[in-house]
Design a protein around this motif. Sequence first.
Motif, PDB file in Angstrom:
ATOM      1  N   THR A  13     -38.663  19.736  -2.699  1.00  0.00           N
ATOM      2  CA  THR A  13     -37.342  20.005  -2.128  1.00  0.00           C
ATOM      3  C   THR A  13     -37.042  21.497  -2.153  1.00  0.00           C
ATOM      4  N   PRO A  36     -36.761  18.293   2.272  1.00  0.00           N
ATOM      5  CA  PRO A  36     -35.329  18.048   2.135  1.00  0.00           C
ATOM      6  C   PRO A  36     -34.657  19.212   1.401  1.00  0.00           C
ATOM      7  N   VAL A  38     -31.587  20.287  -1.032  1.00  0.00           N
ATOM      8  CA  VAL A  38     -30.739  19.613  -2.019  1.00  0.00           C
ATOM      9  C   VAL A  38     -29.682  20.571  -2.583  1.00  0.00           C
ATOM     10  N   MET A  44     -29.443  15.216  -1.492  1.00  0.00           N
ATOM     11  CA  MET A  44     -29.920  15.751  -0.228  1.00  0.00           C
ATOM     12  C   MET A  44     -28.740  16.117   0.673  1.00  0.00           C
ATOM     13  N   PRO A 113     -37.353  11.710   5.284  1.00  0.00           N
ATOM     14  CA  PRO A 113     -37.109  11.393   3.866  1.00  0.00           C
ATOM     15  C   PRO A 113     -36.925   9.893   3.662  1.00  0.00           C
ATOM     16  N   LEU A 120     -33.275  10.321  -3.374  1.00  0.00           N
ATOM     17  CA  LEU A 120     -34.493  10.615  -2.629  1.00  0.00           C
ATOM     18  C   LEU A 120     -35.684  10.004  -3.359  1.00  0.00           C
TER      19      LEU A 120
END
Length: 198
Positions: A13, A36, A38, A44, A113, A120
């Motif tokens: 991430t 992703p 975050v 996310m 995702p 996640l």
Amino acid sequence: MLVREVMTTPVVTVPREWTVKQAVRLLYEQDITAAPVVDEAGQMVGIVSEMDLLRGEFEADPRAYLRPAAEPESAPPTAVEEVMTPHVRTVRETDDVLQLVDLMMTTGVKSVPVIRDDGLAGIVSRRDLMGILAHGDERIRDDVLTALKELSAETAAARVAVHDGIVELGGDGDDRTARIADVIARTVPGVVRVVHHQ
């Protein structure tokens, strides 16, 4: 096949407060096409791809033009939050891979995702799916035989042949046993189709 059987975990991430340069370095070093984004709590808030990060990062080279290149109208973005996609398409780990492939084909996204509850759980890229399809026939056959033996005593004696990912099942069992074997074989990664021979 379920999404959880093809997803990559743990997920790489990008913190929302990172710079574009930090994110570029991470994606390049990890050899991934998207990650992703975050927030401080690990939730996310978006996704950032290679294309997002490349936007505005290169200036025109005057050697490629007969006249001086025009100056950019604005400075390129410097923060991940400025270039990320905030509305992320996701799938659940218990979704069918077919739904995931359909999502990728209709939207053009390369990485999706995977969500478990509100968190996640993983990510699936086109490369992950290609890796499954690249399994050799011998490996698929071994995996199907193992699954048939482990999941049902009725299907342990089934004959299995694999050609280009197509599983051919045979045996002396009844229709019920054939249906069970069919369901089990379809769960094995790399299986394209299942056909039956008596």
